[in-house]
Every structure is written in C-alpha cells, then in structure tokens.
Design a protein around this motif. Sequence first.
Motif: not given
Lengths: 354, 285
Positions: A121-125, A142-145, A174-186
């Motif tokens: 999810l955070v591009d650390l596969a 990203r690990v913290a996220l 910043r872009d990552e936060f926006g993307r994760l917000h849309r992905r998770t819906g939290a």
Amino acid sequence: MAIAIHIETVSRRFGDVLALDRVSLDIEAGEFFTLLGSSGSGKSTLLKSIGGFDRPDSGRILFNGVDVTDHPANRRPVNTVFQDLALFPHMSVAQNVGYGLRVQRVGKAALERRVAEALALVDLAGFGERDVNLLSGGQRQRVALARALIMEPGVLLLDEPLTGLDERLREQMRDEFGRLHRRTGATFVLVTHNHDEALTLSGRMAVMHQGRIEQVGTPRQFFDAPANAFVARFVGIEALLTPNSVDPGGHVVIAGQRLPVTGPAIPGALVAIRPDRLSLTHMAEGDTPVTLTIAEIKFRGLHSDIHARFADGQEVIVPAPVDMAASLAPGDPLHLWLGQKGAILVAPHTIPVP
Amino acid sequence: MMSRASFLVTLPLLAILSIGLVPLVTILAWSFWTWDPDTYWIKPDPSLAGYTAILAAGRWTVLLSTLHKAMLAAVLCLVAAYPLAYAIHFLAGRRMKLLLMAAITIPFFTSYLIRAFSWRLVLGRTGPVNTLLVDSDLVAEPLDWLLFSDFAVMVGLVASYMPFAAFPLLLAMRRVEPSFLAAAQDLGAGFWHIVRTILVPLTRSGLFAGFLFVFVMVVGSSTEVQMLGGAGASIVSVMVNDVMRVANFPLAFAISTVVLVVLFSLVLLGNWAFRLSRLFEDAAS
C-alpha cells in the motif's frame, strides 16, 4: 470504518498555560481535516486528546457518538504517525509494521499477508526484512504510515509528519497522504504549521491560536472570508491595510483611493488584499484600477516581488515576471487592477499578529 | 611509518595494559608455583597444589556461595533500579531528574565501613525496624534474623551497590524515545506488553552492564559479610585474606584465578549475547 469526531468544550491547562480553551469542533467521518497553527497554539495538545495520549481537564470527546474521553490510547480505534515517526529501532520493517497485529495475537499466516499488503500500500513491497535504521527519510515515513494503516483505524492522526523532510520529499509524501486517504476512506486528522500543506490536503481545516479555534472551514473559505487579521495572515494574505474610512455601501478609502470591499463593516476593521486578485493586467470586467508607487523590487528566482506603496506608506507585494520587473525602478508609479472580491474587510486581532 | 593518531592511541593503551594486565598475568602465573617453606615465599616449580587445595576444606562452597550472593544481589539491584531509572528518564521533570540522580549517589558519600555498620544499628534487636515491628504488634519478639544473617548481608549489598545498576540502566534508557512507548500504546499495547516488547529489549545492554557491575563488586566485597553476616559467613575476599595470612600464596592466587576466569567468561558471554558495546553508542544512532 471511518469515525466522526465530536469535540465538546475541551480545556487543558499546563501550569500557567491554557493549551486548550473550551475548544469545540466536529470532524466528519472520512474527511481530511487539518489543524493549522504555530507552535504553542494548542494543535498538538488537541491531537493528543483525540489520540488518547493526553486527558482534557474538562470537556468530552466522542467517536461516532460514544464518549471516549476516559479511554486510554491503546483502547481507541485511532492510530498515529508521530512527528519523529517513533519506529522501533530493534525491529525490522516487517516487525514494526506487524507490531499492532501481534499485540492482537493475529495468526502467523494472516499477519504475514496483512504486513505484505500494508507494505504494498505504501510502495514498500519486499522491504520487510530491512533494518529500519538504514532506510531513507521517505522510506521511514512510509513504514510509519504502514504501521498505522495496517490497524485499519477509523481515525488516522498525522502529527507534523512532514517536518524534517526536504522539499521534494515533502511534496511526494503530501501526494501520498492524499492517495492513502482516498484508498482507506478513514478520517485523517493532520497537524501542521505549514499552510501550504493544509491548503493542498484538507477538505476542511481549522486555524488555532493560543488554545482556541479562530476559524473552521474549507481552504477556499479562508481566502474568501478570513475570520480575522490573524487568520488572513496565517493562510498567506500578507497585505492587511488600515482604511481611512469605510462606506456602508461596500467601499473603503485607502490613502485617497476608493476600493470595493466585501465583508461586514466591523469597527476598526482592516482591509485584507488577496495577492491572487491583485494583477498587473486588466483581467476581467469590474476590476478596479489602483495606482501605487514602487518602493522596492526583489528578485525571487522565477519571478520578482514588487513592493508597492499607497500614498500613506501602506505596502502590498505584487509578483511580476522577472523581465517585466526589470523594466521598472523604485519610485515609478505602478498601475494595478484589483479583481472582484479581492479586498475583504476583516476583524482586527487583539492578539499581536506574528 | 606510524601515524600521529595511532601513536597517540598507543600510550594510553600501554598504560591500561600495564595497569590492568600485569597484575592479572602475575596472579595467573604464580597460582601455578609452589610454596617454599624455607623462604616463606613461592618458587617457580610448576604445581597444581593451589587448585587442589580449593577443593579441600570446603573452600569451593565459599566460592559457590559467593557467586550465588553476587547473582542474587545483582538481580535485586536491577529489580530496584529498573523502575527508578524508568521514573527518572520518563516521568521526572528536569529538576526532579537531577535531584533523583544526586540521591542515587548518596551511598558514595560515606565510607563503606560506616555504611555497613549503620545497618547493624538499623537492623539490630533494638534498632528502628524491630522497634517499629514490636510497637505495631506485628511481632511479639524482636526478629533475630534481621541482623547477622544472609538477609542482613543482602540488604547491605543491595544498598551499597544499587547505584552501579542504576547508572548503566539510565544510560541505556536514553536510547528509548518516549515516542516509542507512545507508538506502542497507540498500536494497542498495554503497559506490561510495552515493557516486555519495547523497553526491556532496548535496554538489554544496560541490564547486563548493571548486572555485571554489581556482580563484580559483590564478588570483590568483604565488609558487608564481615559486619552483617552471621557466624561462619564467608565470601571469597575474606577467604583470600585468611589464606594470605597463613602465607599460602599459591592457594590465594588459585582462588583469585578461578574468580577471574568466571568474571571474564561472564563479560565475554554477555558481550556476545547482549552487545554491551551498544551502551556507549550515541542515543541517535
């Protein structure tokens, strides 16, 4: 599932300092909400109260209508990305990310699958076995996220997570936060002192100052109708002018020039000039001409800042193309156009503006 | 050609080696020599007499009981010092922190002899502890086992050597950011789970260093046993002293060598298992 947060007259005192002064606020389920303020404004204390790391002296905090004021952090459906990230240095990336699930005694197979998913999810596969101490700043972030998001929190708290990163990385995260917000819906709640971050990320935001909320609204509303001079300056409206007189018909006079204004005519009101509505060229029907005198021209790289003054010495700053600015000199007159709703009457702030 | 830096390092290194190593090697070598009744000294005839003498007259039980005492005292010191170090590092404000750290050093203020003696007064039949117990009707008679007992020795040892456990623990706790604990709590862990999975693993080097310091100090101590122990209580230092008094030097050196071997193995084992060197790494790294 996203959680709605209801904060009801929450106060918190540290010695002589009132960190939170009867703060009431509603954060809707699933929105990206930002608490914007300088250090000491109370924004971090409010975040800690939501997270359960600090107990308010009075007031209540409700999650989806349930009072959680007395619940400690480990019993709230909230997860936090800390300012210093707080990655556990004695654990690998996968062990860090899986910590919360191991607390819940999730089985080995499910644990491994969900850790892999969170890392993807955070591009650390594939980073699972790495040593967290040897990661770059952005990877640590990203690990913290991932460590917080794996818990599938109803609320994700972000405590100034971008301070300490360089500009390029900050932009990227910043872009990552926006993307994760849309992905998770939290529900995301971000604390920051950087108005750029707040304006680009949030659906709604609150500006805090000395333990109080000065204004709540969408980023646009902060520019259309800043609640007062402090808020206007905090979101980047630097020009706050003192008018000679205010006409009830929606006009002010500044150093002999008559300008149309919006906003209520409060006694002692200041005129906030939106920098985006002040232009060197005539843009639209209804623009008002303003004539100023150039005081100074500052080269800023991709543009130049022209400091221009009214006859009484009050100053506004207008960005201009470098080539155009080069043809001007201090002392020259400068003809500007003030766009519609470019000048707003705002309440003065009794507290000194930074 | 030797560089300037390595030259500068060489001198202190030589000093440390000569101060530390020379006596130890001497002890080791002489423990294999033979006692010479003609000169009342030793002569370089290789012999294991010293070592076989350890097995005689129950001397090895003193060795064992010393190691046992040292182990117990070290564990008790850690149990007492760990919450203390936790409180100083995480809970106390700046002023309180300095005050508590100063308080830890109080045992160093007086001579260890006076300190051990003062426990005699405290734990004696008419001392404050017994007076309090009798006055509050918790016991009918003053407790006799409070003084001149293994209990009294342990009290004296823990009181004397607790600081040696506390300071390495404080040093180790510096590696634990308060936000680590907050993050663990945030992820759902309760207090004891955090202690087990975050605090203890991150302070392992401090735990071992504290254990080792106290262990070494107790193995080398004698005053507490002499002042507070019961009849017949002994400890390695006292035994070595007794053996030296009758001029049985090879035996004294043999006992010392055994103790040295035990201590060195403990250090090497601990360094291998607990990465003792980490204690001196910067908090940030």
